[in-house]
Scaffold this active site. Structure first.
Site, PDB file in Angstrom:
ATOM      1  N   GLU A   1      -9.415   7.730   3.862  1.00  0.00           N
ATOM      2  CA  GLU A   1      -9.279   7.814   4.860  1.00  0.00           C
ATOM      3  C   GLU A   1      -9.667   9.471   5.275  1.00  0.00           C
ATOM      4  OE1 GLU A   1      -5.494   6.940   6.970  1.00  0.00           O
ATOM      5  OE2 GLU A   1      -6.102   7.936   8.923  1.00  0.00           O
TER       6      GLU A   1
ATOM      7  N   LYS B   1       1.013  -1.132  -0.063  1.00  0.00           N
ATOM      8  CA  LYS B   1      -0.042  -0.040  -0.090  1.00  0.00           C
ATOM      9  C   LYS B   1       0.954   1.182   0.157  1.00  0.00           C
ATOM     10  CE  LYS B   1      -2.347   1.296   3.677  1.00  0.00           C
ATOM     11  NZ  LYS B   1      -1.961   2.695   3.963  1.00  0.00           N
TER      12      LYS B   1
HETATM   13  O1  KIV Z   1      -0.730   2.515   8.654  1.00  0.00           O
HETATM   14  C1  KIV Z   1      -2.162   2.142   8.765  1.00  0.00           C
HETATM   15  O2  KIV Z   1      -2.380   1.519   9.827  1.00  0.00           O
HETATM   16  C2  KIV Z   1      -2.907   2.726   7.713  1.00  0.00           C
HETATM   17  C3  KIV Z   1      -4.486   2.488   8.011  1.00  0.00           C
HETATM   18  C4  KIV Z   1      -4.897   3.411   9.118  1.00  0.00           C
HETATM   19  C5  KIV Z   1      -5.160   2.490   6.927  1.00  0.00           C
HETATM   20  O3  KIV Z   1      -2.617   3.046   6.761  1.00  0.00           O
END
Ligand code: KIV
Length: 289
Positions: A205, A136
């Site tokens: 988010e 991600k």
């Molecule tokens: O780092 C994380 O936990 C996240 C989530 C809050 C989506 O990116």
């Protein structure tokens, strides 16, 4: 050398109920949104350790090894100091502790923004070291070229738009995004750019609800909301937040438990038993045969 291997269930106290399941895949997650809607919302939670992964795995479609581990595990002030090494090690533990969910690992700040090539080097390191299935990264339109580059080279990417915590120094804090018209349009166009570039899902988010709904309706891939809307295609929370490990959490967190209180009470009981010499008792003490 890869650190990925399954737990030895015959010797590991950490795995009392091994129930191997066939692991979900990125295409299966992507396919959960067909014809613009997701019948059964996707469930994602963060996980940073093997034991945590074991407890969450059967209930989740995705486990996110979030760079939030910077604050949650390491007590850092933000996600900025988190390194690739930290992410790789925690992701490997989560892969070892799970059989079912797709494990997604966050790319830490500074490991991908410079160029698609830098992103490929960092992402391939994370996947090789951990056995995770996808990465991600934060950012919209500006990261679209990188998302396409990684995707075309075998690395599935989850996007992240709206409140992007790695940009805290530019944003000036963690307030909800999208309150102005231009910001709202930008968040939706960011989501569309990531979708067009081949992101298999997008975290939305900390945005006002109409934007989350607009973004969800504007992209073909699933959106995963956090502080967004129940109408997103899925939801994610930081596990320690929803378990009540911390007193201060963002407004969008629902505390399902008060695990901090439980830990404090349990430790207080242990401490007083040690001081009263009632622990260890006969059951915990070896005697000569
Ligand atoms: O780092 C994380 O936990 C996240 C989530 C809050 C989506 O990116």
């Amino acid at each position: 050398m890869s650190t990925t291997f399954q737990l030895d269930t015959s010797t590991s106290r950490a795995n009392p109920t091994p129930a191997p399941m066939k692991r979900l895949t990125v295409p299966k997650i992507r396919q959960r949104k067909s014809d613009g809607s997701t019948d059964l919302p996707l469930v994602m939670l963060t996980a940073y350790t093997a034991r945590q992964a074991q407890l969450l795995d059967a209930h989740c479609d995705l486990l996110l090894v979030g760079d939030s581990l910077g604050q949650v595990i390491y007590g850092l002030p933000s996600t900025i100091p988190v390194t690739l090494r930290m992410m790789a090690d925690h992701a490997a533990a989560v892969v070892r502790g799970s059989y079912h969910a797709v494990v997604v690992v966050d790319m830490p700040f500074g490991s991908y923004e410079q160029s698609p090539q830098q992103a490929f080097e960092s992402a391939s390191f994370l996947l090789k070291e951990s056995g995770a299935a996808a990465v991600k990264l934060e950012g919209g339109e500006v990261m679209a070229e990188t998302v396409a580059f990684l995707n075309q080279r075998g690395i599935p990417v989850m996007g992240h738009v709206g409140l992007t915590p790695q940009a805290v120094n530019v944003l000036g804090g963690y307030a909800a995004r999208g309150r102005s018209g231009t910001e709202a349009e930008k968040i939706v166009s960011d989501a569309k750019a990531l979708d067009d570039a081949g992101a298999f899902a997008i975290v939305v988010e900390g945005v006002v609800e109409p934007i989350a709904i607009d973004a969800t309706n504007s992209v073909a891939c699933p959106t995963i909301g956090i502080g967004a809307s129940s109408k997103c295609d899925g939801q994610v929370l930081v596990t320690e937040d929803m378990l009540g490990m911390f007193e201060r959490v963002p407004r969008f967190v629902k505390k399902y438990e008060n695990i901090a209180q439980l830990i404090e009470q349990t430790v207080a009981t242990y401490a007083s038993e040690v001081r009263e010499r009632t622990f260890p008792g006969a059951e915990q003490t070896y005697q000569p045969k």
